[in-house]
Design a protein around this motif. Structure first.
Motif, PDB file in Angstrom:
ATOM      1  N   GLU A 128       0.843  -1.188   0.000  1.00 40.07           N
ATOM      2  CA  GLU A 128       0.000   0.000   0.000  1.00 40.07           C
ATOM      3  C   GLU A 128       0.884   1.245   0.000  1.00 40.07           C
ATOM      4  O   GLU A 128       2.060   1.202   0.380  1.00 40.07           O
ATOM      5  CB  GLU A 128      -0.903   0.027   1.232  1.00 40.07           C
ATOM      6  N   SER A 129       0.321   2.359  -0.365  1.00 42.48           N
ATOM      7  CA  SER A 129       1.076   3.607  -0.395  1.00 42.48           C
ATOM      8  C   SER A 129       1.294   4.134   1.019  1.00 42.48           C
ATOM      9  O   SER A 129       0.583   3.767   1.963  1.00 42.48           O
ATOM     10  CB  SER A 129       0.321   4.661  -1.206  1.00 42.48           C
ATOM     11  N   ASP A 130       2.283   5.007   1.176  1.00 46.12           N
ATOM     12  CA  ASP A 130       2.527   5.637   2.465  1.00 46.12           C
ATOM     13  C   ASP A 130       1.325   6.460   2.904  1.00 46.12           C
ATOM     14  O   ASP A 130       1.039   6.569   4.103  1.00 46.12           O
ATOM     15  CB  ASP A 130       3.771   6.526   2.396  1.00 46.12           C
ATOM     16  N   ASP A 131       0.617   7.053   1.951  1.00 44.60           N
ATOM     17  CA  ASP A 131      -0.573   7.841   2.293  1.00 44.60           C
ATOM     18  C   ASP A 131      -1.637   6.969   2.937  1.00 44.60           C
ATOM     19  O   ASP A 131      -2.339   7.396   3.857  1.00 44.60           O
ATOM     20  CB  ASP A 131      -1.145   8.520   1.046  1.00 44.60           C
ATOM     21  N   ALA A 132      -1.792   5.744   2.450  1.00 45.57           N
ATOM     22  CA  ALA A 132      -2.786   4.830   3.016  1.00 45.57           C
ATOM     23  C   ALA A 132      -2.401   4.416   4.427  1.00 45.57           C
ATOM     24  O   ALA A 132      -3.261   4.205   5.283  1.00 45.57           O
ATOM     25  CB  ALA A 132      -2.933   3.601   2.132  1.00 45.57           C
ATOM     26  N   ARG A 133      -1.105   4.344   4.702  1.00 50.48           N
ATOM     27  CA  ARG A 133      -0.642   3.941   6.037  1.00 50.48           C
ATOM     28  C   ARG A 133      -0.843   5.040   7.061  1.00 50.48           C
ATOM     29  O   ARG A 133      -1.294   4.788   8.176  1.00 50.48           O
ATOM     30  CB  ARG A 133       0.840   3.553   5.969  1.00 50.48           C
ATOM     31  N   GLY A 134      -0.526   6.287   6.700  1.00 46.66           N
ATOM     32  CA  GLY A 134      -0.634   7.376   7.650  1.00 46.66           C
ATOM     33  C   GLY A 134       0.271   7.142   8.846  1.00 46.66           C
ATOM     34  O   GLY A 134       1.443   6.796   8.707  1.00 46.66           O
ATOM     35  N   SER A 135      -0.292   7.275  10.061  1.00 40.09           N
ATOM     36  CA  SER A 135       0.488   7.069  11.279  1.00 40.09           C
ATOM     37  C   SER A 135       0.329   5.666  11.836  1.00 40.09           C
ATOM     38  O   SER A 135       0.811   5.369  12.931  1.00 40.09           O
ATOM     39  CB  SER A 135       0.067   8.090  12.339  1.00 40.09           C
ATOM     40  N   ALA A 136      -0.339   4.782  11.098  1.00 36.81           N
ATOM     41  CA  ALA A 136      -0.545   3.414  11.580  1.00 36.81           C
ATOM     42  C   ALA A 136       0.796   2.692  11.712  1.00 36.81           C
ATOM     43  O   ALA A 136       1.685   2.876  10.879  1.00 36.81           O
ATOM     44  CB  ALA A 136      -1.458   2.654  10.643  1.00 36.81           C
ATOM     45  N   PRO A 137       0.945   1.849  12.726  1.00 38.64           N
ATOM     46  CA  PRO A 137       2.229   1.154  12.910  1.00 38.64           C
ATOM     47  C   PRO A 137       2.487   0.059  11.889  1.00 38.64           C
ATOM     48  O   PRO A 137       3.635  -0.333  11.685  1.00 38.64           O
ATOM     49  CB  PRO A 137       2.111   0.569  14.318  1.00 38.64           C
ATOM     50  N   ALA A 138       1.440  -0.464  11.274  1.00 40.53           N
ATOM     51  CA  ALA A 138       1.593  -1.597  10.363  1.00 40.53           C
ATOM     52  C   ALA A 138       1.822  -1.138   8.927  1.00 40.53           C
ATOM     53  O   ALA A 138       1.063  -0.320   8.396  1.00 40.53           O
ATOM     54  CB  ALA A 138       0.363  -2.498  10.421  1.00 40.53           C
ATOM     55  N   GLU A 139       2.878  -1.669   8.313  1.00 43.13           N
ATOM     56  CA  GLU A 139       2.990  -1.599   6.857  1.00 43.13           C
ATOM     57  C   GLU A 139       2.039  -2.654   6.299  1.00 43.13           C
ATOM     58  O   GLU A 139       2.002  -3.784   6.798  1.00 43.13           O
ATOM     59  CB  GLU A 139       4.410  -1.900   6.410  1.00 43.13           C
TER      60      GLU A 139
END
Length: 329
Positions: A223-234
């Motif tokens: 997933e893109s970095d934008d989709a991750r946001g501040s979530a700990p999981a890649e």
């Protein structure tokens, strides 16, 4: 607002409701258990709700995660959830649990306002479960997961830790099972939070190891970095999606720069990081009749001093004296 000197803003509150647990996971505590906190040291239900209210209405918290120990052991859990659901603005609420007892409480928690759950399950094999947790409760966890899904506590996320010589061959099987049952799987690198202080970096299963194993059976699209946001999981799409799998690489791929968490222990201490050596006392302020404004001021001061990172890569790193069960996950 809970801001630190590096510009990070905490919007996610982790609340430990108890340090007690009904499992004895080898990577968390010794077989005989630990010296539990005395009941007078624990925050009361009213104190927990008050601190959450202050966090939500005065300090910008939008997400509350109830943890432990094992939070389902807290007698007032359903009432705490219900009272927090009535706050304005209403926070998103989730629960991290080992799943034992979830079958009988999932519906009540959903009715009280809980949004979703994370359930810890490291293996699909009952004998390995017993070896890792020192308890014969594997079927109870599976039943709890199904009950959470049926109660609408979705997405149901499953947290798995892989340990050398025990379940390190199970990553593809766990993912296939999770996809089949509509659970969202998260692999978590083992962290230095065991009460025995026996963790060793050179013996852990890394994120790289996990992904290599998964790719023997699945195509993974990041997933893109934008989709991750501040979530700990890649996260990765599994075979093109919509199923996803995540890896929380706290040790080998730390995400401290995007951390948005503040932590409240079961005895009323603020922790800025899982690996922090320092804590800031709020219980004393509560029990000395401090007004909300003073409690909020102390909380802000604690978070202002948050360090840049966990320190795991520092040769002088020391594990926290308090184990995971006391800190809250």
């Amino acid at each position: 607002m809970l801001i630190d000197t590096f510009g990070r803003v905490a919007t996610d509150l982790r609340v430990s409701l108890t340090d007690r647990c009904n499992l004895r996971c080898t990577y968390c505590m010794p077989e005989e258990g630990l010296q539990w906190l005395a009941k007078p040291d624990l925050l009361t239900d009213d104190e927990i709700v008050r601190l959450i209210r202050i966090a939500v209405t005065e300090l910008g918290i939008t997400d509350v995660r109830f943890t432990g120990g094992e939070p389902l052991l807290r007698p007032g859990l359903v009432s705490i959830v219900e009272r927090c659901a009535a706050l304005e603005p209403r926070p998103k609420m989730s629960l991290t649990t080992n799943g034992i007892g979830l079958q009988r409480t999932a519906r009540a928690l959903a009715d009280a306002g809980l949004d979703r759950v994370n359930v810890s399950l490291d293996t699909l094999r009952p004998d390995v479960f017993q070896a890792m947790t020192r308890r014969k409760r594997h079927s109870d966890v599976l039943d709890g997961l199904a009950a959470a899904r049926d109660a609408g506590l979705t997405p149901v996320k499953v947290n798995s830790v892989l340990m050398p010589g025990l379940n390190d061959d199970e990553a593809p099987d766990l993912l296939a099972w999770a996809v089949e049952n509509d659970y969202e799987l998260r692999f978590i690198e083992q962290m230095p939070l065991d009460a025995q202080h026996g963790w060793k970096r050179d013996g852990m299963i890394t994120a790289g190891d996990i992904l290599t194993s998964l790719r023997t059976r699945f195509a993974l699209t990041p997933e893109s970095d934008d989709a991750r946001g501040s979530a700990p999981a890649e996260r990765w799409l599994v075979d093109g999606g919509p199923a996803r799998v995540g890896v929380i690489a706290s040790v080998t791929r730390p995400f401290c720069a995007a951390c948005d968490r503040t932590r409240l222990t079961a005895d009323g201490q603020i922790r800025t990081c899982l690996f922090a050596q320092e804590e800031s006392d709020l219980r004393g302020a509560l029990r000395s009749d401090a007004p909300d404004e003073e409690i909020a001021r102390r909380w802000k001061l604690a978070m202002w001093g948050k360090k840049a990172g966990s320190g795991l890569d520092d040769p002088a790193f020391l594990q926290p004296q308090r184990p995971m069960s006391a800190i809250g996950g």
